[in-house]
Design an enzyme around this catalytic site. Structure first.
Site, PDB file in Angstrom:
ATOM      1  N   HIS A 131      29.031  39.377  35.915  1.00 34.73           N
ATOM      2  CA  HIS A 131      30.349  38.578  36.082  1.00 34.73           C
ATOM      3  C   HIS A 131      30.248  36.885  35.877  1.00 34.73           C
ATOM      4  O   HIS A 131      29.832  36.085  37.082  1.00 34.73           O
ATOM      5  CB  HIS A 131      31.239  38.639  36.999  1.00 34.73           C
ATOM      6  N   ASP A 239      35.757  46.338  29.450  1.00 34.06           N
ATOM      7  CA  ASP A 239      35.883  45.794  30.236  1.00 34.06           C
ATOM      8  C   ASP A 239      37.469  45.868  30.763  1.00 34.06           C
ATOM      9  O   ASP A 239      38.461  45.343  31.089  1.00 34.06           O
ATOM     10  CB  ASP A 239      35.849  44.505  30.320  1.00 34.06           C
ATOM     11  N   HIS A 243      45.505  48.283  36.507  1.00 32.93           N
ATOM     12  CA  HIS A 243      46.158  48.105  37.784  1.00 32.93           C
ATOM     13  C   HIS A 243      47.530  48.940  37.004  1.00 32.93           C
ATOM     14  O   HIS A 243      48.212  48.719  36.239  1.00 32.93           O
ATOM     15  CB  HIS A 243      46.539  46.401  37.478  1.00 32.93           C
TER      16      HIS A 243
HETATM   17  C1  NCD Z   1      38.823  43.604  36.511  1.00 32.86           C
HETATM   18  C2  NCD Z   1      38.578  44.873  37.229  1.00 32.86           C
HETATM   19  O1  NCD Z   1      40.417  44.874  37.906  1.00 32.86           O
HETATM   20  O2  NCD Z   1      37.910  45.898  38.363  1.00 32.86           O
HETATM   21  N1  NCD Z   1      39.273  43.076  36.444  1.00 32.86           N
HETATM   22  C3  NCD Z   1      39.343  41.655  35.025  1.00 32.86           C
HETATM   23  O3  NCD Z   1      39.978  40.855  35.345  1.00 32.86           O
HETATM   24  N2  NCD Z   1      38.619  41.989  34.369  1.00 32.86           N
HETATM   25  C4  NCD Z   1      37.062  42.648  37.201  1.00 32.86           C
HETATM   26  C5  NCD Z   1      36.395  42.193  36.461  1.00 32.86           C
HETATM   27  O4  NCD Z   1      36.246  42.909  35.459  1.00 32.86           O
HETATM   28  O5  NCD Z   1      36.549  40.848  36.594  1.00 32.86           O
HETATM   29 ZN    ZN Z   2      34.693  44.519  34.655  1.00 37.50          ZN
END
Ligand code: NCD
Ligand code: ZN
Length: 330
Positions: A131, A239, A243
Site C-alpha cells: 500500500h 481493491d 463497508h
Molecule cells: C481498504 C479497506 O476498506 O479495507 N480501503 C480502501 O480505501 N482501499 C483498505 C485498502 O486497501 O487501503
Molecule cells: Zn485494498
C-alpha cells in the site's frame, strides 16, 4: 451479442470476516475465478494458523472460488513461519504504512524495520504487495511521496517481486514503468473512472471515498494510458472494499469502494469505449497470473450486451455506480 472472456482474476480484494464474509465471498465468486484476499481483518491475518483458517472460511462460503492469501507485514517473521504460511496458501505479504487506510492502525512506521522479513521473502520467492502511501503527507501527495521507498526496496532486493497496489497517480505509473520487470502494479476499476471531483466535486459521495484517493484528471489519464497501452506490468486488482452504509456515512466515514459486483461489466464498457477490447483478457486474466507465476485461467465466461441498473445497495453496501445503467452483464 456475446463476449467470451477468460474467467477473471482479482489480485486485490477485501472479503472481510464473520457474517459479512459469506456475502462478499459469494459475490466475488459470481464475478471472479480466482482472488488474492487482503489480510486487513481484525485481528489481522498474520500467522500460519490464521492464513489457514481464513482460507477455510472463504472456501466454506464460496467453494468455487480459488483463493490466494496474503498476510500482514507488520512484524518480522522467521523463515519457518513464512514457509508455513506459504504452505497454507499465502503467496504474498501486504505492507500497510501506519494509519493510511482502513485497519492500518497496526501498520508500520518505517519500512526498513521489515527488511529482515523482506529479505527472507525474496529468498522464498514470495511477493511483496505495497500500500504505497506516505503517512503524514498531504492526502493527494501520499502516493507520490511513497515512491522513494519503492525505489530503495527495488535497489536493496533486486530479485524480490513487488506489486505497487492500486496505483492512482501519474508519478506512480511512471515509476513502475521505469523500474525493472520484477516491479508491477495493480489497477482498480474506480481509479480508471473517478477523480476527486467524483468524491467532493458537486456533492459529497462517500461511496467513492477510498484510499488512495482518486486524484486529478491527469492522474486518471495516466492510469488509463497504462491499462490501454497493454503494458504487462499493469493488471487488475479491484481493491473492492465494502463497508456498510452506516460505516461510510458518519462522522469518520470509512475508506473503500465496493466494486466487485460491477467491476467486469464496467471494464468491458471502458475497454469497448476505447476500442481496446482485444486488451481486456490480458488485463483481467493474463498479466497478473504471469507476474505471480501461476497458470493462466483456462475457464471462460460469456457476457451479454444487455442493459441493467446497478442496485442502490448490494449486500448492505453501496456499490460503485449505484443506480446507474451498465451495458454488459453475465
Ligand atoms: C481498504 C479497506 O476498506 O479495507 N480501503 C480502501 O480505501 N482501499 C483498505 C485498502 O486497501 O487501503
Ligand atoms: Zn485494498
Amino acid at each position: 451479442m456475446d463476449l467470451i472472456l477468460p474467467l477473471p482474476d482479482d489480485f486485490h480484494i477485501h472479503l472481510r470476516q464473520g457474517k459479512d464474509l459469506v456475502n462478499y465471498a459469494q459475490s466475488a465468486m459470481q464475478q471472479f475465478g480466482r482472488v488474492l484476499a487482503m489480510p486487513n481483518t481484525e485481528p489481522p491475518i498474520n500467522s500460519a494458523e490464521s492464513v489457514k483458517k481464513y482460507k477455510e472460511e472463504i472456501l466454506a462460503a464460496a467453494p468455487n472460488l480459488e483463493v490466494l492469501l496474503t498476510f500482514k507485514l507488520n512484524k518480522n517473521y522467521s523463515e519457518q513461519e513464512l514457509r508455513e504460511m506459504q504452505k497454507n496458501g499465502a503467496i504474498a505479504a501486504k505492507y500497510y504504512p501506519l494509519g493510511v487506510t482502513t485497519n492500518s492502525q497496526d501498520g508500520v512506521a518505517k519500512i526498513e524495520d521489515m527488511y529482515p522479513t523482506i529479505e527472507l521473502m525474496e529468498k522464498l520467492n514470495m511477493v511483496l504487495c505495497l500500500h504505497g502511501e506516505e503517512p503524514g503527507a498531504f492526502c493527494l501527495d501520499r502516493e507520490k511521496e511513497f515512491l522513494k521507498h519503492l525505489e530503495k526496496l527495488c535497489k536493496t532486493f533486486s530479485k524480490l517481486r513487488i506489486v505497487l497496489e492500486h496505483v492512482s497517480s501519474a508519478e506512480a505509473v511512471e515509476c513502475v514503468k521505469r523500474l525493472p520487470q520484477n516491479v508491477a502494479a495493480t489497477i482498480t476499476v474506480h481509479h480508471l473512472i473517478l477523480t476527486l471531483d467524483d468524491i467532493v466535486g458537486d456533492s459529497l459521495r462517500p461511496q467513492n471515498f477510498c484510499k488512495p484517493l482518486p486524484k486529478l484528471p491527469k492522474d486518471k489519464e495516466a492510469v488509463r494510458a497504462a491499462v490501454f497501452s497493454g503494458n504487462s506490468k499493469f493488471f487488475l486488482g479491484t481493491d473492492s472494499a465494502p463497508h456498510s452504509l452506516e460505516k461510510k456515512e458518519c462522522l469518520c466515514g470509512a475508506a473503500g469502494v465496493y466494486s466487485a459486483p460491477v467491476a467486469i461489466p464496467i471494464l468491458i464498457e471502458e475497454f469497448e469505449n476505447e476500442n481496446k477490447l482485444d486488451l481486456l483478457s490480458n488485463f483481467i486474466a493474463g498479466f497478473g497470473a504471469d507476474f505471480y507465476g501461476i497458470p493462466r485461467q483456462a475457464k471462460k465466461v460469456a457476457y451479454t450486451k444487455k442493459e441493467w441498473q446497478v442496485p442502490k445497495t448490494i449486500d448492505g453496501a453501496v456499490p460503485l455506480k449505484a443506480g446507474e445503467v451498465l451495458r454488459w452483464q453475465k
